[in-house]
Design a protein around this motif. Sequence first.
Motif, short mmCIF file in Angstrom:
data_model
loop_
_atom_site.label_atom_id
_atom_site.label_comp_id
_atom_site.label_asym_id
_atom_site.label_seq_id
_atom_site.Cartn_x
_atom_site.Cartn_y
_atom_site.Cartn_z
N ALA A 124 0.94 -1.08 0.05
CA ALA A 124 -0.16 -0.24 -0.15
C ALA A 124 0.93 1.24 0.01
O ALA A 124 0.76 2.08 -0.88
CB ALA A 124 -1.13 0.00 1.12
N ILE A 125 1.91 1.25 0.83
CA ILE A 125 2.88 2.39 0.84
C ILE A 125 3.58 2.70 -0.38
O ILE A 125 3.66 3.91 -0.93
CB ILE A 125 3.86 2.35 2.21
N CYS A 126 3.93 1.52 -0.97
CA CYS A 126 4.97 1.76 -2.26
C CYS A 126 3.73 2.17 -3.45
O CYS A 126 4.25 3.08 -4.29
CB CYS A 126 5.54 0.31 -2.69
N LEU A 127 2.43 1.50 -3.44
CA LEU A 127 1.66 2.06 -4.47
C LEU A 127 1.24 3.44 -4.29
O LEU A 127 1.14 4.37 -5.33
CB LEU A 127 0.28 1.21 -4.54
N GLU A 128 1.16 3.88 -2.99
CA GLU A 128 0.78 5.41 -2.81
C GLU A 128 1.72 6.41 -3.35
O GLU A 128 1.77 7.47 -3.76
CB GLU A 128 0.81 5.84 -1.37
N GLN A 129 3.29 5.70 -3.34
CA GLN A 129 4.37 6.58 -4.16
C GLN A 129 4.65 6.27 -5.57
O GLN A 129 5.62 6.41 -5.95
CB GLN A 129 5.50 6.11 -3.05
N ASN A 130 3.39 5.69 -6.09
CA ASN A 130 3.45 5.35 -7.45
C ASN A 130 4.60 4.49 -8.07
O ASN A 130 5.26 4.58 -9.13
CB ASN A 130 3.66 6.73 -8.30
N LEU A 131 4.95 3.54 -7.07
CA LEU A 131 6.07 2.42 -7.18
C LEU A 131 5.20 1.16 -7.94
O LEU A 131 4.30 0.85 -7.59
CB LEU A 131 6.82 2.26 -6.02
N ARG A 132 5.86 0.47 -8.88
CA ARG A 132 5.50 -0.86 -9.38
C ARG A 132 5.81 -1.91 -8.32
O ARG A 132 6.91 -1.90 -8.06
CB ARG A 132 5.96 -1.01 -10.68
N VAL A 133 4.92 -2.59 -8.11
CA VAL A 133 4.94 -3.80 -7.07
C VAL A 133 4.57 -5.13 -7.69
O VAL A 133 3.58 -5.34 -8.15
CB VAL A 133 4.24 -3.48 -5.57
N GLU A 134 5.64 -6.06 -7.60
CA GLU A 134 5.34 -7.36 -7.78
C GLU A 134 5.37 -8.39 -6.66
O GLU A 134 6.31 -8.02 -5.74
CB GLU A 134 6.54 -7.95 -8.84
N MET A 135 4.37 -9.41 -6.64
CA MET A 135 4.55 -10.27 -5.64
C MET A 135 4.67 -11.79 -6.13
O MET A 135 3.96 -11.99 -7.10
CB MET A 135 3.27 -10.36 -4.68
N ALA A 136 5.33 -12.68 -5.62
CA ALA A 136 5.69 -13.98 -6.19
C ALA A 136 5.83 -14.97 -4.77
O ALA A 136 6.33 -14.49 -3.90
CB ALA A 136 6.79 -13.94 -7.08
N ALA A 137 5.70 -16.18 -5.15
CA ALA A 137 5.91 -17.37 -4.25
C ALA A 137 6.76 -18.48 -5.05
O ALA A 137 6.44 -18.33 -6.23
CB ALA A 137 5.03 -17.60 -3.44
N PRO A 138 7.29 -19.30 -4.39
CA PRO A 138 7.90 -20.52 -4.89
C PRO A 138 6.94 -21.62 -5.86
O PRO A 138 7.24 -22.19 -6.66
CB PRO A 138 8.78 -21.38 -4.09
N THR A 139 5.67 -21.32 -5.10
CA THR A 139 4.75 -22.39 -5.55
C THR A 139 3.37 -21.85 -6.07
O THR A 139 3.05 -20.44 -5.41
CB THR A 139 4.19 -23.48 -4.61
N GLY A 140 2.34 -22.52 -7.00
CA GLY A 140 1.30 -22.00 -7.05
C GLY A 140 0.31 -21.46 -6.02
O GLY A 140 -0.34 -20.38 -5.90
N LYS A 141 0.27 -22.75 -5.22
CA LYS A 141 -0.51 -22.27 -4.05
C LYS A 141 -0.26 -21.27 -3.38
O LYS A 141 -1.10 -20.48 -2.55
CB LYS A 141 -0.52 -23.89 -3.38
N ALA A 142 0.98 -20.95 -2.97
CA ALA A 142 1.52 -19.97 -2.04
C ALA A 142 1.01 -18.84 -2.92
O ALA A 142 0.81 -17.60 -2.14
CB ALA A 142 2.93 -20.27 -1.76
N ALA A 143 1.52 -18.64 -4.00
CA ALA A 143 1.04 -17.41 -4.74
C ALA A 143 -0.34 -16.93 -4.65
O ALA A 143 -0.80 -15.97 -4.68
CB ALA A 143 1.59 -17.48 -6.24
N ARG A 144 -1.45 -18.03 -4.98
CA ARG A 144 -2.77 -17.73 -4.90
C ARG A 144 -2.99 -17.19 -3.49
O ARG A 144 -4.01 -16.31 -3.30
CB ARG A 144 -3.51 -19.18 -5.42
#
Length: 277
Positions: free
Chosen positions: A104-124
């Motif tokens: 939320a803080i990074c998006l407020e600063q107009n920064l691009r944010v990516e989220m990832a995890a090692p497995t599909g279940k963790a990512a979902r």
Amino acid sequence: REVNKLIDKGVLACTPYCEHFLIGLPEIRAMEGELAGWFRQGKDLNPHFAKEDEKDLAPLVTRGAPGLNGKQREGVLAALRHKISLITGGAGAGKTYSISAITAICLEQNLRVEMAAPTGKAARRIEQLVGRKASTIHRLLGFNGKIFALGPDKILNTDVLIIDETSMLDVRLAWRLFRAIDLNHTAVVLVGDHNQLPPVGAGNLLRDLVRTQALPTVILDHIVRQAGVLKENCMAILKGEVRHTSKPSEIPQTPRAWYLVDKYTDPVDVRGSLQRM
């Protein structure tokens, strides 16, 4: 003797460490060396908040995530302050809320944010809880089943990268990930539980990072979400507390959450006691 021959042939690598010799595959040793080089940059300033000092970041966190407890706030500040940071803690300790706050803080600063995890279940799971798109690390790096699209010649285009469930991250995948990151442009936040089982592949990255404090690290040790009495007892054990046998279950003929049995010294007797429970 045979091991020495394999080392001489270059089939195995041998590295001295703390009065011991570590033996492993040469390619894994080389990847560990490169990872160590990247991690040495972790304490450098986050390129997107380099102009702000601690007193400038504090109100930013207060405004963007007022519900953080002390440790969570410390973790979020570390993520905003450094190129690579690490937030770790058990179930219910508030890791996901910390991820949401950083996002939320990074998006407020107009920064691009990516989220990832090692497995599909963790990512979902992280996608559902934070409310933003997340992917597996393989998909993030454009893996097509044979090769990775991203690497030193084509880096990941994002300002902030958050990796959840880092306990599952082995050396090979971590190396693939960081070689596709330009730390002069992308800040990385690693999140996980260092008391989880190590990854299937080589290495125990998260636990080693916590043990060595190679990165700015915050351990969330306060349970903020109801995770059950068994989880609470697990946290107590990690703190060195030994609690008495739990109260009986309200459901008839249901085993208690845990038992304290300290009268046995023989493994066979212990196994027999467990079987009778």
